[in-house]
Design an enzyme around this catalytic site. Structure first.
Site, short mmCIF file in Angstrom:
data_model
loop_
_atom_site.label_atom_id
_atom_site.label_comp_id
_atom_site.label_asym_id
_atom_site.label_seq_id
_atom_site.Cartn_x
_atom_site.Cartn_y
_atom_site.Cartn_z
N LYS A 112 0.83 -1.22 0.00
CA LYS A 112 0.00 0.00 0.00
C LYS A 112 0.85 1.25 0.00
O LYS A 112 0.47 2.26 -0.58
CB LYS A 112 -0.97 0.00 1.18
CG LYS A 112 -2.03 -1.09 1.06
CD LYS A 112 -3.32 -0.82 1.79
CE LYS A 112 -4.32 -1.91 1.42
NZ LYS A 112 -5.62 -1.79 2.04
N LYS A 195 -5.71 -10.14 -5.73
CA LYS A 195 -6.93 -10.47 -4.99
C LYS A 195 -8.06 -9.52 -5.38
O LYS A 195 -7.82 -8.35 -5.71
CB LYS A 195 -6.69 -10.47 -3.48
CG LYS A 195 -6.48 -9.12 -2.85
CD LYS A 195 -6.61 -9.19 -1.32
CE LYS A 195 -6.68 -7.77 -0.76
NZ LYS A 195 -7.20 -7.65 0.57
N LYS A 198 -11.42 -4.03 -2.77
CA LYS A 198 -12.21 -2.80 -2.82
C LYS A 198 -11.44 -1.70 -3.51
O LYS A 198 -12.00 -0.86 -4.19
CB LYS A 198 -12.47 -2.32 -1.39
CG LYS A 198 -13.38 -3.22 -0.63
CD LYS A 198 -13.46 -2.73 0.78
CE LYS A 198 -14.32 -3.66 1.59
NZ LYS A 198 -14.20 -3.41 3.01
P1 ATP Z 1 -8.67 -3.62 0.54
O1 ATP Z 1 -8.43 -4.68 -0.47
O2 ATP Z 1 -9.10 -2.31 -0.04
O3 ATP Z 1 -7.58 -3.50 1.57
P2 ATP Z 1 -10.30 -5.50 1.91
O4 ATP Z 1 -11.54 -5.87 1.21
O5 ATP Z 1 -9.16 -6.44 1.97
O6 ATP Z 1 -9.93 -4.07 1.36
P3 ATP Z 1 -11.58 -5.53 4.55
O7 ATP Z 1 -12.90 -4.96 4.27
O8 ATP Z 1 -11.04 -5.09 5.83
O9 ATP Z 1 -10.53 -5.14 3.44
O10 ATP Z 1 -11.66 -7.13 4.48
C1 ATP Z 1 -12.58 -7.83 5.26
C2 ATP Z 1 -12.27 -9.31 5.23
O11 ATP Z 1 -12.33 -9.81 3.90
C3 ATP Z 1 -10.88 -9.69 5.75
O12 ATP Z 1 -11.00 -10.81 6.60
C4 ATP Z 1 -10.11 -10.06 4.52
O13 ATP Z 1 -9.12 -11.01 4.79
C5 ATP Z 1 -11.20 -10.61 3.63
N1 ATP Z 1 -10.88 -10.44 2.22
C6 ATP Z 1 -10.67 -9.28 1.56
N2 ATP Z 1 -10.44 -9.49 0.26
C7 ATP Z 1 -10.52 -10.84 0.07
C8 ATP Z 1 -10.38 -11.70 -1.06
N3 ATP Z 1 -10.13 -11.21 -2.27
N4 ATP Z 1 -10.52 -13.03 -0.87
C9 ATP Z 1 -10.79 -13.53 0.35
N5 ATP Z 1 -10.93 -12.79 1.46
C10 ATP Z 1 -10.79 -11.45 1.34
#
Ligand code: ATP
Ligand code: LTN
Length: 331
Positions: A112, A195, A198
């Protein structure tokens, strides 16, 4: 130590299918096995710039999502992280026993901060894992369900807990991560090497839980596939199809080998059509409920008020023990 489960989602947008499969969907099952705290971690969200008005909207949207996917507020505590100020306090206290080198090794920080240039990365982004450790340890939680991307942060939490216990006295249980085998990392539909995220969602690679049936169908039909054809599971050689198969598994409950049998001799087009319908069918009741909860602000506020009060009571107990063990303030 009594088992207690903690997890959180950042209110940086409405959730996507990766959040749902990787984290949220498990929570609805786990709420029957453990006392649970599910937080909306707004203090984590602001480690990268957020629009203040949207941040508040997303905070309620995540709360509505928790309810829409079936988390029962009579069982689990739902609350907003910043409404329990002990998170920030414990984060500071734990920061004093965390080393710069340990934080510099965090791959999420490296990724990041590289986007902006490391010199311009904020202190909040750097200290992010300490706040996450504080979230977990504040409730002396023992079980933390997360996606694969959070494993390194969980390891650091364990290290901080052990260090605290050694230095000041046994207080924190050492929490365990709970990561599922299939679907721990849902990949982008457009970039199967990244991955689903968001913050990387401009090109149709991310399915939002709020997407309409048509949008979901379009995104899935446009998903990239591998050069080698056939619906067989090989995460190394055919990462794009493996990702779609894992999604199908989560949407239908069908095992990977059964999916292979079902689509043997069929092409990507047929499989994508079936996947699109499975995702649409699975998400339809969720997005309907989401709309209902989002329009019932009064109910959301009541649930979050009660969650905050319960979380604060637990947090106050841990913080007073930490203060006493560290010698902070007066007796
Ligand atoms: P960013 O990618 O912008 O950092 P994020 O979606 O990872 O956002 P959170 O909203 O905090 O951030 O994630 C919530 C949960 O979703 C966490 O437990 C994270 O590990 C899981 N998660 C996020 N993206 C994925 C993915 N692509 N596959 C599986 N689990 C995910
Ligand atoms: N960092 C996590 C969100 C998060 C979390 C937590 C998860 C913040 N605090 C405590 C589990 C436990 C993420 O980005 N997904």
């Amino acid at each position: 130590m009594k088992p207690l489960l903690f997890s959180g989602v950042k209110p940086t947008s409405t959730p996507h299918l990766g959040n749902y499969i990787g984290a949220l969907a498990q929570w609805t099952k786990l709420q029957h096995d453990y006392p649970c705290l599910f937080s909306i971690v707004d203090l984590h969200a602001i480690t990268v710039p957020q629009d203040p008005v949207e941040l508040r909207e997303h905070t309620l949207a995540i709360a509505a999502t928790y309810l829409a996917i079936g988390i029962d507020p009579a069982r689990a505590t739902l609350f907003v992280q910043s409404e329990v100020p002990e998170h920030a306090e414990l984060s500071w206290l734990l920061g004093t026993i965390t080393k710069l080198g340990e934080l510099e090794r965090m791959t999420q920080f490296k990724d990041k901060s590289q986007k902006e240039g490391a010199e311009r990365a904020g202190l909040g982004l750097f200290a992010y894992p300490v706040l996450m450790a504080a979230d977990i340890l504040l409730y002396r939680s023992t079980v933390v369900p997360v996606g694969d991307d959070q494993m390194q942060h969980l390891e650091l939490t364990r290290l901080i807990a052990r260090r605290f216990n050694e230095r000041f006295g046994d207080l924190f249980p050492i929490p365990q991560a709970l990561v599922q085998k299939v679907g721990a990392r849902v990949m982008s539909l457009q970039h199967p090497d990244r991955k689903m995220s968001k913050s990387d969602a401009t090109d149709g690679g991310t399915i939002w839980l709020t997407d309409s049936a048509d949008v979901i169908r379009k995104k899935i039909m446009r998903a990239v596939t591998d050069t080698e054809g056939g619906i067989t599971y090989d995460a190394e050689r055919k990462p794009a199809v493996a990702n779609l198969m894992e999604m199908y598994h989560h949407m239908t409950g069908m095992h990977l080998d059964a999916i292979e049998r079902e689509f043997s001799g069929k092409g990507y087009g047929d499989f994508k059509k079936a996947l699109a319908e499975a995702v649409v069918a699975h998400l339809a009741p969720i997005s309907q409920k989401l709309a209902v909860y989002q329009n019932d602000r009064g109910e959301l506020q009541r649930i979050l008020d009660a969650g905050r009060d319960h979380a604060r009571a637990l947090a106050a107990d841990t913080i007073s023990r930490v203060r006493s063990l560290m010698g902070i303030g007066r007796a």
